[in-house]
Design a protein around this motif. Structure first.
Motif, short mmCIF file in Angstrom:
data_model
loop_
_atom_site.label_atom_id
_atom_site.label_comp_id
_atom_site.label_asym_id
_atom_site.label_seq_id
_atom_site.Cartn_x
_atom_site.Cartn_y
_atom_site.Cartn_z
N ASP A 211 16.89 61.11 101.40
CA ASP A 211 17.50 59.82 101.69
C ASP A 211 18.07 59.87 103.11
O ASP A 211 18.58 60.90 103.55
CB ASP A 211 18.62 59.53 100.68
N SER A 233 4.97 60.36 106.33
CA SER A 233 5.46 59.08 105.82
C SER A 233 6.95 58.87 106.10
O SER A 233 7.54 57.88 105.67
CB SER A 233 5.23 59.00 104.30
N ASN A 234 7.57 59.79 106.85
CA ASN A 234 9.01 59.69 107.06
C ASN A 234 9.42 58.46 107.88
O ASN A 234 10.49 57.88 107.66
CB ASN A 234 9.54 60.95 107.73
N ARG A 237 9.64 55.57 105.49
CA ARG A 237 10.82 55.68 104.64
C ARG A 237 12.09 55.31 105.40
O ARG A 237 12.97 54.62 104.88
CB ARG A 237 10.92 57.10 104.07
N ARG A 240 12.21 51.47 106.01
CA ARG A 240 12.52 50.76 104.78
C ARG A 240 14.03 50.81 104.50
O ARG A 240 14.65 49.78 104.20
CB ARG A 240 11.75 51.37 103.61
N GLN A 241 14.62 51.99 104.65
CA GLN A 241 16.06 52.12 104.40
C GLN A 241 16.88 51.47 105.53
O GLN A 241 17.98 50.95 105.28
CB GLN A 241 16.43 53.59 104.23
#
Length: 416
Positions: A211, A233-234, A237, A240-241
């Motif tokens: 996270d 894919s970091n 991620r 998105r956050q």
């Protein structure tokens, strides 16, 4: 983590069209293909990129009758899992057990560093995907030919673009806490600050951070933009956050060469629109080699090729061109090395040539995420021609300094 052997037997018609079947038969015989080893990550955190590496290489071979330089190809694929010790073991297996004559890969910088001394000692021509700076700088190997880029090779022009075209004055740098992330952000910081900007914050989340909330909470709201130096894919991620935390529109985002790879874009939505990134490749590049590559790749896999697929496809183009002057003679790695040093090839990324350290000199493209025919693409909005790993710096002076890292060059404008 296995080794997958694949024998590609070209037809007599294909061989004849390329070299003339009798010449091929005399020179290497029907049972003497070029043994090409691919070190990639088919499992673990880099699996999506590693699978694309294999697919990009397969696409080139399929389009060229399973031949390179007029030679049949036997491809042996080894899964490193993105683990340095496994990468070294698989390298030894490819060379000693499978008798690979040329290697492509591995994917990650820490894998490449773990295998570098072995490849040097065995004098194996290798085309790395890994971007570790010093492999083509202070510790250059005469057997290594990198047709992609160093970690900072694309970050340099993006920093120039951010300072001069986007007029950013203060930036935050966020990247994976690995050599690739450290080197990329270091190169960006150097050029951005020399152009008058200030890097006010640097954050390095762990590669496998579950996270990003802790890091998002720390982001300086005084900055103009955030540079994303993620792999795999970091980047997806993080963005998105970033949006979930309500930061969209409050801080601009720009990305390094793998932050919004085409393989990542296919899983994203409108949150990616308008984000500027930089790379030496885009599926939107308009040249004949790339047009054929993209069409075949999209037909086979229903998405566009990106950085990882292009790495092996471009490397195969270069190897193909370098083998051609050997005209089907028995494989000679010294002759191949000499040919590679002189090779200039037209590839899916555009024209490619090597500097005296074995690293590519080629175009770098500034891109913006747009929607086209229902899918997200990296549209090219600017081009930096013939970019060297040394940017505009004198190579001797550049190499007299420490390699890019978390601490070099020093960050003198950090706040908080």
């Amino acid at each position: 983590m296995t080794i997958d052997r694949r024998r590609f037997i070209a037809t007599a018609a294909t061989a004849g069209a390329t070299l003339g079947l009798p010449v091929l038969a005399r020179a290497q015989g029907a049972a003497e293909p070029l043994r090409l080893g691919l070190l990639t990550a088919k499992t673990g955190p880099f699996a999506s990129g590693g699978l694309d590496m294999e697919r990009g290489l397969q696409a080139y071979l399929a389009a060229n009758g399973q031949m390179l330089g007029g030679r049949r190809v036997e491809l042996i694929v080894a899964d490193t899992g993105g683990v340095p010790s496994t990468a070294r073991t698989k390298t030894q297996e490819l060379v000693e057990r499978e008798r690979a004559q040329v290697l492509m890969g591995p994917l990650a910088a820490f894998e490449a560093l773990a295998t570098d001394d072995y490849m040097r000692a065995r004098k194996i021509p290798v085309f790395p995907v890994a971007a570790a700076e010093d492999m083509t700088q202070r510790k250059a190997s005469p057997w290594l030919f990198r047709a992609s880029s160093t970690s900072a090779q694309c970050a340099h022009p993006l920093a120039d673009y951010c300072a001069k075209k986007l007029k950013y004055k203060r930036m935050v740098l966020v990247a994976d806490d690995i050599a690739y992330g450290h080197e990329m952000t270091a190169g960006f910081q150097r050029v951005f600050e020399e152009a008058g900007g200030k890097v006010v914050q640097k954050l390095f989340p762990p590669l496998t951070a579950p996270d990003y909330g802790t890091f998002l909470a720390q982001l300086s709201r005084e900055a103009d933009a955030v540079f994303l130096g993620f792999a795999g894919s970091n980047g997806f991620r993080f963005i998105r956050q970033f949006n979930e935390y309500g930061l969209r529109g409050k801080l601009a985002l720009v990305g390094g060469m793998t932050a919004l790879d085409e393989a990542v874009l296919r899983n994203m939505g409108d949150e990616a629109l308008g984000i500027v990134t930089v790379n030496w490749y885009s599926a939107e590049l308009a040249n004949p080699v790339n047009a054929a590559f993209v069409a075949s790749f999209r037909k086979a896999y229903s998405y566009d090729p990106g950085f990882y697929a292009a790495c092996t496809h471009v490397s195969a183009s270069v190897l193909d061109a370098a083998l051609a002057p050997m005209k089907g003679k028995a494989f000679d790695k010294e002759q191949l090395r000499a040919s590679l040093q002189q090779t200039q090839a037209m590839t899916a990324r555009g024209p490619v040539k090597f500097d005296s350290y074995g690293n590519v000199v080629g175009n770098v493209y500034v891109r913006k995420v747009e929607r086209k025919e229902g899918r997200l693409v990296n549209s090219i909005i600017d081009t930096y021609d013939n970019v060297s790993q040394f940017w505009t710096y004198d190579p001797k002076k550049f190499l007299a300094e420490p390699v890019y890292s978390r601490d070099w060059p020093p960050a003198r404008n950090l706040v908080g």
